[in-house]
Design a protein around this motif. Structure first.
Motif, PDB file in Angstrom:
ATOM      1  N   GLU A 143      40.438  28.239  39.774  1.00  0.00           N
ATOM      2  CA  GLU A 143      39.271  28.716  40.326  1.00  0.00           C
ATOM      3  C   GLU A 143      38.728  30.086  40.079  1.00  0.00           C
ATOM      4  O   GLU A 143      37.610  30.496  39.722  1.00  0.00           O
ATOM      5  CB  GLU A 143      39.110  28.212  41.941  1.00  0.00           C
ATOM      6  CG  GLU A 143      39.369  26.670  42.212  1.00  0.00           C
ATOM      7  CD  GLU A 143      40.630  26.103  41.993  1.00  0.00           C
ATOM      8  OE1 GLU A 143      40.984  24.939  41.923  1.00  0.00           O
ATOM      9  OE2 GLU A 143      41.527  27.183  41.813  1.00  0.00           O
ATOM     10  N   THR A 144      39.814  30.932  40.256  1.00  0.00           N
ATOM     11  CA  THR A 144      39.352  32.391  40.041  1.00  0.00           C
ATOM     12  C   THR A 144      39.054  32.689  38.589  1.00  0.00           C
ATOM     13  O   THR A 144      38.249  33.324  38.265  1.00  0.00           O
ATOM     14  CB  THR A 144      40.702  33.248  40.274  1.00  0.00           C
ATOM     15  OG1 THR A 144      40.875  33.146  41.773  1.00  0.00           O
ATOM     16  CG2 THR A 144      40.526  34.751  39.850  1.00  0.00           C
ATOM     17  N   ILE A 145      39.700  31.765  37.685  1.00  0.00           N
ATOM     18  CA  ILE A 145      39.541  32.147  36.351  1.00  0.00           C
ATOM     19  C   ILE A 145      38.300  31.726  35.775  1.00  0.00           C
ATOM     20  O   ILE A 145      37.369  32.221  35.132  1.00  0.00           O
ATOM     21  CB  ILE A 145      40.422  31.453  35.282  1.00  0.00           C
ATOM     22  CG1 ILE A 145      42.041  32.258  35.378  1.00  0.00           C
ATOM     23  CG2 ILE A 145      40.202  31.310  33.868  1.00  0.00           C
ATOM     24  CD1 ILE A 145      43.097  31.616  34.795  1.00  0.00           C
ATOM     25  N   SER A 146      37.767  30.391  36.370  1.00  0.00           N
ATOM     26  CA  SER A 146      36.372  30.021  36.250  1.00  0.00           C
ATOM     27  C   SER A 146      35.481  30.977  36.758  1.00  0.00           C
ATOM     28  O   SER A 146      34.362  30.953  36.059  1.00  0.00           O
ATOM     29  CB  SER A 146      36.335  28.694  36.823  1.00  0.00           C
ATOM     30  OG  SER A 146      37.283  27.693  36.219  1.00  0.00           O
ATOM     31  N   LEU A 147      35.723  31.365  37.861  1.00  0.00           N
ATOM     32  CA  LEU A 147      34.711  32.530  38.568  1.00  0.00           C
ATOM     33  C   LEU A 147      34.649  33.500  37.589  1.00  0.00           C
ATOM     34  O   LEU A 147      33.278  33.859  37.189  1.00  0.00           O
ATOM     35  CB  LEU A 147      35.114  32.620  39.818  1.00  0.00           C
ATOM     36  CG  LEU A 147      34.363  33.547  40.767  1.00  0.00           C
ATOM     37  CD1 LEU A 147      33.121  32.783  41.128  1.00  0.00           C
ATOM     38  CD2 LEU A 147      34.971  34.050  41.824  1.00  0.00           C
ATOM     39  N   LEU A 148      35.582  34.087  37.134  1.00  0.00           N
ATOM     40  CA  LEU A 148      35.197  35.153  36.198  1.00  0.00           C
ATOM     41  C   LEU A 148      34.699  34.863  34.936  1.00  0.00           C
ATOM     42  O   LEU A 148      33.679  35.673  34.439  1.00  0.00           O
ATOM     43  CB  LEU A 148      36.773  36.020  35.944  1.00  0.00           C
ATOM     44  CG  LEU A 148      37.291  36.398  37.242  1.00  0.00           C
ATOM     45  CD1 LEU A 148      38.784  36.664  36.978  1.00  0.00           C
ATOM     46  CD2 LEU A 148      36.603  37.892  37.461  1.00  0.00           C
ATOM     47  N   LYS A 149      34.961  33.817  34.352  1.00  0.00           N
ATOM     48  CA  LYS A 149      34.277  33.467  33.067  1.00  0.00           C
ATOM     49  C   LYS A 149      32.684  33.036  33.178  1.00  0.00           C
ATOM     50  O   LYS A 149      32.039  33.353  32.452  1.00  0.00           O
ATOM     51  CB  LYS A 149      35.090  32.306  32.471  1.00  0.00           C
ATOM     52  CG  LYS A 149      36.538  32.754  31.982  1.00  0.00           C
ATOM     53  CD  LYS A 149      37.054  31.384  31.331  1.00  0.00           C
ATOM     54  CE  LYS A 149      38.335  31.930  30.219  1.00  0.00           C
ATOM     55  NZ  LYS A 149      37.986  32.771  29.399  1.00  0.00           N
ATOM     56  N   GLU A 150      32.461  32.547  34.266  1.00  0.00           N
ATOM     57  CA  GLU A 150      31.092  32.328  34.801  1.00  0.00           C
ATOM     58  C   GLU A 150      30.418  33.537  34.672  1.00  0.00           C
ATOM     59  O   GLU A 150      29.016  33.452  34.532  1.00  0.00           O
ATOM     60  CB  GLU A 150      30.866  31.529  35.845  1.00  0.00           C
ATOM     61  CG  GLU A 150      31.376  29.792  35.596  1.00  0.00           C
ATOM     62  CD  GLU A 150      31.649  29.309  37.041  1.00  0.00           C
ATOM     63  OE1 GLU A 150      31.169  29.724  38.263  1.00  0.00           O
ATOM     64  OE2 GLU A 150      31.776  28.225  36.933  1.00  0.00           O
ATOM     65  N   ALA A 151      30.916  34.582  35.169  1.00  0.00           N
ATOM     66  CA  ALA A 151      30.481  35.809  35.302  1.00  0.00           C
ATOM     67  C   ALA A 151      30.288  36.662  34.108  1.00  0.00           C
ATOM     68  O   ALA A 151      29.898  37.832  34.104  1.00  0.00           O
ATOM     69  CB  ALA A 151      30.836  36.533  36.625  1.00  0.00           C
ATOM     70  N   GLY A 152      30.981  36.141  33.133  1.00  0.00           N
ATOM     71  CA  GLY A 152      31.041  36.907  31.731  1.00  0.00           C
ATOM     72  C   GLY A 152      32.215  38.076  31.809  1.00  0.00           C
ATOM     73  O   GLY A 152      32.005  38.715  30.961  1.00  0.00           O
ATOM     74  N   VAL A 153      33.071  37.800  32.763  1.00  0.00           N
ATOM     75  CA  VAL A 153      33.934  38.959  32.939  1.00  0.00           C
ATOM     76  C   VAL A 153      35.366  38.550  31.890  1.00  0.00           C
ATOM     77  O   VAL A 153      35.767  37.120  31.928  1.00  0.00           O
ATOM     78  CB  VAL A 153      34.984  39.259  34.328  1.00  0.00           C
ATOM     79  CG1 VAL A 153      35.884  40.024  34.213  1.00  0.00           C
ATOM     80  CG2 VAL A 153      33.617  39.352  35.192  1.00  0.00           C
ATOM     81  N   LYS A 154      35.501  39.442  30.865  1.00  0.00           N
ATOM     82  CA  LYS A 154      36.718  39.245  30.138  1.00  0.00           C
ATOM     83  C   LYS A 154      38.127  39.479  30.763  1.00  0.00           C
ATOM     84  O   LYS A 154      38.259  40.327  31.603  1.00  0.00           O
ATOM     85  CB  LYS A 154      36.850  40.052  29.038  1.00  0.00           C
ATOM     86  CG  LYS A 154      35.314  40.175  28.006  1.00  0.00           C
ATOM     87  CD  LYS A 154      35.158  38.656  27.261  1.00  0.00           C
ATOM     88  CE  LYS A 154      34.028  38.579  26.463  1.00  0.00           C
ATOM     89  NZ  LYS A 154      33.838  37.161  25.840  1.00  0.00           N
ATOM     90  N   ILE A 155      39.100  38.377  30.323  1.00  0.00           N
ATOM     91  CA  ILE A 155      40.216  38.526  31.346  1.00  0.00           C
ATOM     92  C   ILE A 155      41.410  38.834  30.198  1.00  0.00           C
ATOM     93  O   ILE A 155      41.510  38.291  29.111  1.00  0.00           O
ATOM     94  CB  ILE A 155      40.667  37.096  31.963  1.00  0.00           C
ATOM     95  CG1 ILE A 155      39.532  36.707  33.053  1.00  0.00           C
ATOM     96  CG2 ILE A 155      42.080  37.093  32.336  1.00  0.00           C
ATOM     97  CD1 ILE A 155      39.602  35.122  33.091  1.00  0.00           C
ATOM     98  N   ILE A 156      42.277  40.046  30.763  1.00  0.00           N
ATOM     99  CA  ILE A 156      43.389  40.228  29.998  1.00  0.00           C
ATOM    100  C   ILE A 156      44.630  39.807  30.801  1.00  0.00           C
ATOM    101  O   ILE A 156      44.721  40.126  32.026  1.00  0.00           O
ATOM    102  CB  ILE A 156      43.512  41.988  29.899  1.00  0.00           C
ATOM    103  CG1 ILE A 156      42.408  42.163  28.910  1.00  0.00           C
ATOM    104  CG2 ILE A 156      44.774  42.166  29.177  1.00  0.00           C
ATOM    105  CD1 ILE A 156      42.362  43.951  28.856  1.00  0.00           C
ATOM    106  N   GLY A 157      45.497  39.070  30.319  1.00  0.00           N
ATOM    107  CA  GLY A 157      46.871  38.701  30.790  1.00  0.00           C
ATOM    108  C   GLY A 157      48.139  39.297  30.228  1.00  0.00           C
ATOM    109  O   GLY A 157      48.270  39.693  29.466  1.00  0.00           O
TER     110      GLY A 157
END
Length: 351
Positions: A143-157
Motif C-alpha cells: 500500500e505504501t509503495i502504491s501510494l508513493l508511485k501514484e504520487a510520482g515519487v521515485k523509490i530507492i531500496g
C-alpha cells in the motif's frame, strides 16, 4: 571499454550525474544535501530519526537552498515489547561505558524509545512533494509503495545482498542502492545474518549487473574518480558516496572529527553493533572501544541506540571530549578522503 547503461540511473532520478549522497545519520546537514543536488548529484536527508515536524523543517530548509531533486531516507522499524529485565541486564553489562552505571530503568522513558510512525513521515514527504524516498532495514507495505508511485515519487531500496535486492525488484523499486561491506554506517541487512551476508562493493556490482533489471548504485569506500569509473565499467549504473561527502566543509562533521578520520588507519575502522543494536562500521574512538568490551547480545534497534544515548548525555553536553562518546560512521577509505568542498569533490569525480 564501452560503459553500458550510463544514463539509466540519472534519467530515473532526474539528476545530472549518477551520484547519490547516502543518508548521513552523523555528519549530515541541509547545506550538504542541497549542495550535492546543486552540483548534479542526488542529496539525501537522513530522516529516519526525525519527527514529522523536524522532517518538514529539514525539507523546507533544503528547498530554500536548491530547486533540484533531492530525497529523504526512512527506516523500516518494528515495534517490540521489551521487558524491563532486558533493560536492567543491558545497563548492568554496560558498566564502564560513559555514565551507564548511573542509569536506572525506572527513570528512563523507554515507552518513547521508538522511531516516528512511518505514515506520519510519508505524509510530510507527499505534502512537500519530495521527488525521491529511500528505505533501509526492509521493504514497506504494498500500500505504501502504491501510494508513493501514484504520487510520482521515485523509490530507492537499500540492500546488502541479492536476495534483498530481488525482493525489492518484485516490490516495484525504481533504483537499488547496494551497500558494500566497506561502507561506513549501519549495515542495512534485513534478511539473513548481517555478519554472514556481507559482500564487497565490487562483488555486489558484479552480481547486480548479472541479476538486476532495475538500475542500481553501489556504495562502499568510493571517494575518487577511478573508483567511480571502475564501478560503472564493472556494470553499476551509479554510485553512493557517504564518507567523502561527510568530510566536506558543508557537512555537519566538525573539524576535530574530520581530522581524526583523515589521520586514521585501517585498524581504526571497526564493526560493532553496540552503538545502535545494528552492526555498523565506525571510527574506533574511546566510546567504541569501551562498548566493544561489553559481552552478550545488545538490545535491538532502536532501543539500544536510545539506551546508549541516555548513557552519554552528560559526556556529550558537558564532557571534555564529546567526540569520544558518539559513533563517527565512516568507510574503510576515510583516510584517503580530503576536506574539500562539495563542488570541488563533484568536479573531481566527473571531470
Amino acid at each position: 571499454m564501452t560503459i553500458n547503461k550510463p544514463a539509466r540511473l540519472s534519467q530515473q532520478l532526474s539528476i545530472e550525474y549518477p551520484i547519490i549522497q547516502v543518508p548521513l545519520y552523523h555528519g549530515g546537514s541541509t547545506e550538504l544535501v542541497a549542495e550535492v543536488s546543486n552540483s548534479g548529484g542526488l542529496g539525501m536527508i537522513a530522516g529516519g530519526f526525525l519527527t514529522a515536524e523536524a522532517l518538514q523543517h529539514e525539507i523546507s530548509s533544503v528547498k530554500e537552498l536548491t530547486d533540484r531533486p533531492f530525497g529523504v531516507n526512512l527506516m523500516i522499524s518494528k515495534s517490540r515489547d521489551i521487558p524491563t529485565s532486558l533493560y536492567t541486564d543491558a545497563i548492568s553489562r554496560m558498566k564502564g561505558f560513559a555514565s551507564a552505571e548511573l542509569l536506572e530503568v525506572e527513570n528512563l522513558n523507554t515507552e518513547a524509545w521508538e522511531l516516528s510512525p512511518l505514515d506520519d513521515l510519508l505524509e510530510v514527504i507527499l505534502d512537500e512533494e519530495v521527488p525521491v524516498v529511500s528505505f533501509t532495514f526492509g521493504i514497506p507495505s504494498k500500500e505504501t509503495i502504491s501510494l508513493l508511485k501514484e504520487a510520482g515519487v521515485k523509490i530507492i531500496g537499500h540492500s546488502t545482498h541479492m536476495v534483498e535486492a530481488l525482493l525489492w525488484e518484485e516490490s516495484g523499486v525504481d533504483v537499488h542502492l547496494l551497500q558494500g561491506s566497506e561502507s561506513g554506517g549501519m549495515r542495512h541487512t534485513f534478511i539473513g545474518d548481517v555478519r554472514t551476508h556481507a559482500f564487497s562493493a565490487q562483488a555486489l556490482t558484479i552480481q547486480g549487473s548479472h541479476l538486476l533489471e532495475k538500475p542500481f548504485a553501489v556504495s562502499g569506500g568510493i571517494y575518487n574518480k577511478s573508483l567511480f569509473a571502475a564501478a560503472i565499467i564493472q556494470g553499476a549504473d551509479g554510485v553512493g558516496i557517504g564518507t567523502a561527502f561527510m568530510l566536506t566543509p558543508e557537512s555537519g562533521l566538525n573539524d576535530q572529527e574530520a581530522e581524526l578520520l583523515i589521520k586514521s588507519n585501517e585498524y581504526d575502522s571497526v564493526l560493532t553493533e553496540h552503538w545502535t543494536g545494528v552492526l555498523g562500521r565506525c571510527y574506533s574512538n574511546l566510546g567504541t572501544m569501551q562498548l566493544r568490551k561489553v559481552r552478550g547480545r545488545t538490545l535491538p534497534f532502536p532501543e539500544q541506540l536510545f539506551l546508549v544515548h541516555a548513557a552519554t548525555i552528560d559526556e556529550l553536553e558537558m564532557g571534555d571530549n564529546p567526540v569520544d562518546f558518539q559513533p563517527i560512521w565512516a568507510s574503510v577509505n576515510a583516510p584517503f578522503c580530503e576536506r574539500v568542498s562539495v563542488k570541488k569533490l563533484m568536479e573531481s569525480l566527473v571531470s
